[in-house]
Write a protein that holds these residues in place. Sequence first.
Motif, mmCIF file in Angstrom:
data_model
loop_
_atom_site.group_PDB
_atom_site.id
_atom_site.type_symbol
_atom_site.label_atom_id
_atom_site.label_comp_id
_atom_site.label_asym_id
_atom_site.label_seq_id
_atom_site.Cartn_x
_atom_site.Cartn_y
_atom_site.Cartn_z
ATOM 1 N N THR A 161 62.374 51.959 74.086
ATOM 2 C CA THR A 161 62.327 52.794 75.288
ATOM 3 C C THR A 161 61.524 54.064 75.028
ATOM 4 N N SER A 162 61.217 54.737 76.109
ATOM 5 C CA SER A 162 60.507 56.012 76.008
ATOM 6 C C SER A 162 61.306 57.032 75.200
ATOM 7 N N ALA A 163 62.626 57.069 75.426
ATOM 8 C CA ALA A 163 63.464 58.038 74.718
ATOM 9 C C ALA A 163 63.461 57.796 73.207
ATOM 10 N N ILE A 164 63.605 56.549 72.804
ATOM 11 C CA ILE A 164 63.592 56.224 71.377
ATOM 12 C C ILE A 164 62.229 56.549 70.779
ATOM 13 N N CYS A 165 61.190 56.215 71.510
ATOM 14 C CA CYS A 165 59.835 56.512 71.047
ATOM 15 C C CYS A 165 59.660 58.001 70.787
ATOM 16 N N MET A 166 60.057 58.822 71.763
ATOM 17 C CA MET A 166 59.914 60.266 71.629
ATOM 18 C C MET A 166 60.691 60.796 70.434
ATOM 19 N N GLN A 167 61.916 60.358 70.282
ATOM 20 C CA GLN A 167 62.744 60.874 69.198
ATOM 21 C C GLN A 167 62.163 60.526 67.833
ATOM 22 N N ARG A 168 61.731 59.289 67.666
ATOM 23 C CA ARG A 168 61.155 58.878 66.390
ATOM 24 C C ARG A 168 59.865 59.638 66.085
ATOM 25 N N GLN A 169 59.086 59.899 67.116
ATOM 26 C CA GLN A 169 57.832 60.618 66.898
ATOM 27 C C GLN A 169 58.068 62.083 66.559
ATOM 28 N N ILE A 170 59.009 62.702 67.253
ATOM 29 C CA ILE A 170 59.301 64.117 66.984
ATOM 30 C C ILE A 170 59.780 64.298 65.544
ATOM 31 N N ARG A 171 60.495 63.327 65.025
ATOM 32 C CA ARG A 171 60.985 63.406 63.644
ATOM 33 C C ARG A 171 59.857 63.351 62.618
ATOM 34 N N LEU A 172 58.663 62.987 63.050
ATOM 35 C CA LEU A 172 57.519 62.888 62.142
ATOM 36 C C LEU A 172 56.701 64.182 62.074
ATOM 37 N N ILE A 173 57.073 65.166 62.874
ATOM 38 C CA ILE A 173 56.311 66.412 62.891
ATOM 39 C C ILE A 173 56.551 67.197 61.604
ATOM 40 N N GLU A 174 55.462 67.631 60.985
ATOM 41 C CA GLU A 174 55.526 68.432 59.767
ATOM 42 C C GLU A 174 54.802 69.751 60.016
ATOM 43 N N ALA A 175 55.550 70.710 60.513
ATOM 44 C CA ALA A 175 54.992 72.029 60.814
ATOM 45 C C ALA A 175 56.128 73.032 60.869
ATOM 46 N N THR A 176 55.840 74.258 60.479
ATOM 47 C CA THR A 176 56.833 75.318 60.614
ATOM 48 C C THR A 176 56.917 75.725 62.087
ATOM 49 N N ARG A 177 57.987 76.429 62.428
ATOM 50 C CA ARG A 177 58.107 76.906 63.811
ATOM 51 C C ARG A 177 56.959 77.875 64.134
ATOM 52 N N ALA A 178 56.565 78.674 63.167
ATOM 53 C CA ALA A 178 55.452 79.603 63.396
ATOM 54 C C ALA A 178 54.152 78.851 63.663
ATOM 55 N N GLU A 179 53.928 77.766 62.941
ATOM 56 C CA GLU A 179 52.729 76.961 63.173
ATOM 57 C C GLU A 179 52.756 76.321 64.554
ATOM 58 N N LEU A 180 53.923 75.808 64.933
ATOM 59 C CA LEU A 180 54.050 75.231 66.270
ATOM 60 C C LEU A 180 53.769 76.280 67.342
ATOM 61 N N ASN A 181 54.346 77.464 67.180
ATOM 62 C CA ASN A 181 54.158 78.520 68.170
ATOM 63 C C ASN A 181 52.689 78.898 68.320
ATOM 64 N N ALA A 182 52.032 79.065 67.196
ATOM 65 C CA ALA A 182 50.617 79.447 67.241
ATOM 66 C C ALA A 182 49.789 78.380 67.951
ATOM 67 N N PHE A 183 50.116 77.128 67.697
ATOM 68 C CA PHE A 183 49.374 76.045 68.342
ATOM 69 C C PHE A 183 49.688 75.972 69.833
ATOM 70 N N LEU A 184 50.963 76.070 70.186
ATOM 71 C CA LEU A 184 51.361 76.004 71.593
ATOM 72 C C LEU A 184 50.753 77.144 72.402
ATOM 73 N N ASP A 185 50.514 78.260 71.754
ATOM 74 C CA ASP A 185 49.926 79.404 72.450
ATOM 75 C C ASP A 185 48.465 79.177 72.822
ATOM 76 N N THR A 186 47.876 78.086 72.348
ATOM 77 C CA THR A 186 46.483 77.767 72.714
ATOM 78 C C THR A 186 46.401 76.789 73.888
ATOM 79 N N VAL A 187 47.546 76.266 74.327
ATOM 80 C CA VAL A 187 47.554 75.246 75.381
ATOM 81 C C VAL A 187 47.248 75.879 76.741
ATOM 82 N N GLU A 188 46.357 75.263 77.482
ATOM 83 C CA GLU A 188 45.964 75.767 78.789
ATOM 84 C C GLU A 188 46.778 75.100 79.902
ATOM 85 N N ILE A 189 46.995 75.861 80.961
ATOM 86 C CA ILE A 189 47.632 75.305 82.149
ATOM 87 C C ILE A 189 46.655 75.392 83.319
ATOM 88 N N ASP A 190 46.975 74.670 84.389
ATOM 89 C CA ASP A 190 46.190 74.776 85.614
ATOM 90 C C ASP A 190 46.259 76.226 86.080
#
Length: 257
Positions: free
Chosen positions: A77-106
Amino acid sequence: MSAREAPNSVSFHLRLILLSVRRSRRVLRRLTEHAMQVFCDFDGTISKEDVTDLVLQRYARPEWRAIEDQWVSGKITSAICMQRQIRLIEATRAELNAFLDTVEIDSDFIAFKRFCDNAGLGLSVVSDGVDYFIRRVLRRHQITSIPVIANRLREGDELSKSAYDLDFPAISSGCNAGSGVCKCAVVSPSVDYIYVGDGRSDFCVSNEAPVVFAKSNLADHCRSRASNSSLTTVSPMFSGLSQAFFQSLRAGAPHCR
């Protein structure tokens, strides 16, 4: 997830399609009374790209693509897929924040939010994405007052050996799509509402919504079901969407043409 939503690659500022469906006169009356709720998807609708995909491409171990293939083929299912993929992320919270701060919105979503505020319309984000990603991106664009219903990111535990994990506070055992967030269940308490979306996770909920604004794959889906409904092209921007649609409703049109 790119395969999950498969947004049109030409532009996220594509024309928006208005599908006027059931209970048009009732919708008009409720809108005039300022009693209507607006539910809006996030990935590919507010954001220009699928944020979870961007994070996985940048920080997840390569196995995330094989998990994606399992979901596409219907093995999980989509839920299982998402959970398994999120568990594969290798980044600090600071790295995630810095990257997310580059995301553009409409860029016109801010104008759309302002319109909803001025009209007294409740606006909520309903997404099968990750709550922390969504809130971080919105905060970066000075948007902090919108309720967000999404899958919940949490720190991993020693047992899983993962930096991150995912909880599903809005999951439903009866969800036909097998999503972590059952959008149909989220919106069901609202009798009349507007739904805004773009992709596959929006198909089920759009089938029941009184009014749908759609682009990309959701627009195609709506067209395929629109033989007995009025289908209208409006401005490609959120601001144009609000002006064109709501002005036509307040003018008293039972259908938007």
